[in-house]
Design a protein around this motif. Structure first.
Motif, PDB file in Angstrom:
ATOM      1  N   ASP A 112       5.806 -10.248  -4.953  1.00 41.59           N
ATOM      2  CA  ASP A 112       6.245  -9.006  -4.321  1.00 41.59           C
ATOM      3  C   ASP A 112       6.984  -9.233  -3.010  1.00 41.59           C
ATOM      4  OD1 ASP A 112       3.437  -7.710  -2.424  1.00 41.59           O
ATOM      5  OD2 ASP A 112       4.049  -9.773  -2.783  1.00 41.59           O
ATOM      6  N   HIS A 122      10.123   4.287 -11.852  1.00 40.40           N
ATOM      7  CA  HIS A 122       9.539   5.239 -10.921  1.00 40.40           C
ATOM      8  C   HIS A 122      10.327   6.532 -10.748  1.00 40.40           C
ATOM      9  CE1 HIS A 122       7.548   1.450  -9.820  1.00 40.40           C
ATOM     10  NE2 HIS A 122       6.525   2.228  -9.584  1.00 40.40           N
ATOM     11  N   GLU A 150       2.183  -0.762  -5.049  1.00 47.71           N
ATOM     12  CA  GLU A 150       3.289  -1.077  -5.948  1.00 47.71           C
ATOM     13  C   GLU A 150       4.581  -1.407  -5.207  1.00 47.71           C
ATOM     14  OE1 GLU A 150       3.830   1.978  -8.802  1.00 47.71           O
ATOM     15  OE2 GLU A 150       1.779   1.876  -9.588  1.00 47.71           O
ATOM     16  N   CYS A 197       7.014   6.663  -5.942  1.00 49.39           N
ATOM     17  CA  CYS A 197       5.783   6.133  -6.526  1.00 49.39           C
ATOM     18  C   CYS A 197       4.745   7.237  -6.697  1.00 49.39           C
ATOM     19  CB  CYS A 197       5.208   5.022  -5.644  1.00 49.39           C
ATOM     20  SG  CYS A 197       5.708   3.376  -6.149  1.00 49.39           S
TER      21      CYS A 197
END
Length: 206
Positions: A112, A122, A150, A197
């Motif tokens: 990430d 999303h 996320e 999100c």
């Protein structure tokens, strides 16, 4: 019966005793200085322990890793404390926490760090979720945590520093080691992605 010291040895004994007193003085003074530095460090840095843990927790998304990083960061901060002459102890400490966290993320090959937010996943199908609906769910801590988890690390970081810790743009720039202009643009992007999100999560609940 004790024999009197010879003259040539008397001065040597006096010198030796003098040296012992000097060494003792230096040791005591060193201990006093160390104690004073420790006291000063604790007074300036311990109030920011929660902020340090909060940043590490959001960056690493793992409680044990966060605790380990905070402990290491405080040790690093104490070792470097003698060279700290600024007035913003929180920003200085959080910079160390941030750098320590990113070192662990890189060591663990965390994906990430450079993950691009997936626009299709999303955004597609969730445009109908209104801002009012998102706002109604904004107090749901678990939902926000899931949504933030996320996001890429750089977005989690800037949202935490700004909205959870209340740092100014200038302080965030110092901690994240980026220009103030980048802080504003990154924060705007992070807010937008968090909103997407949240909309995705709320859409799934319907």
């Amino acid at each position: 019966m004790a024999l009197p010291l010879k003259a040539e040895h008397a001065s040597e004994t006096e010198d030796f005793q003098s040296d012992r007193k000097t060494v003792k003085f230096v040791v005591v003074k060193k201990r006093e200085e160390d104690h004073a530095q420790l006291t000063s460090f604790e007074e300036m840095m311990l109030p920011h322990l929660d902020a340090a843990h909060n940043l590490a927790r959001w960056l690493l998304r793992n409680e044990q890793d966060a605790q380990d990083v905070v402990q290491e960061a405080y040790l690093r901060a104490f070792k470097s404390f003698g060279g700290f002459h600024g007035s913003n102890g929180r920003a200085w400490l959080l910079t160390i926490v941030r750098n320590t966290s990113y070192t662990l993320l890189k060591k663990n090959c965390a994906v990430d760090l450079t993950t691009t937010f997936d626009e299709e996943i999303h955004a597609s199908g969730h445009e109908s979720v209104s801002p009012a609906t998102i706002l109604a769910h904004s107090e749901d801590a678990a939902l926000i945590r899931e949504a933030m988890d996320e996001l890429p690390a750089e977005f989690r970081e800037i949202l935490t520093l700004r909205h959870l810790e209340g740092l100014s743009y200038k302080e965030i720039a110092e901690v994240a080691q980026i220009p103030p202009g980048t802080v504003m643009s990154r924060l705007a992007r992070a807010r937008g992605k968090l909103k997407e999100c949240l909309a995705a999560h709320i859409g799934k609940e319907k």
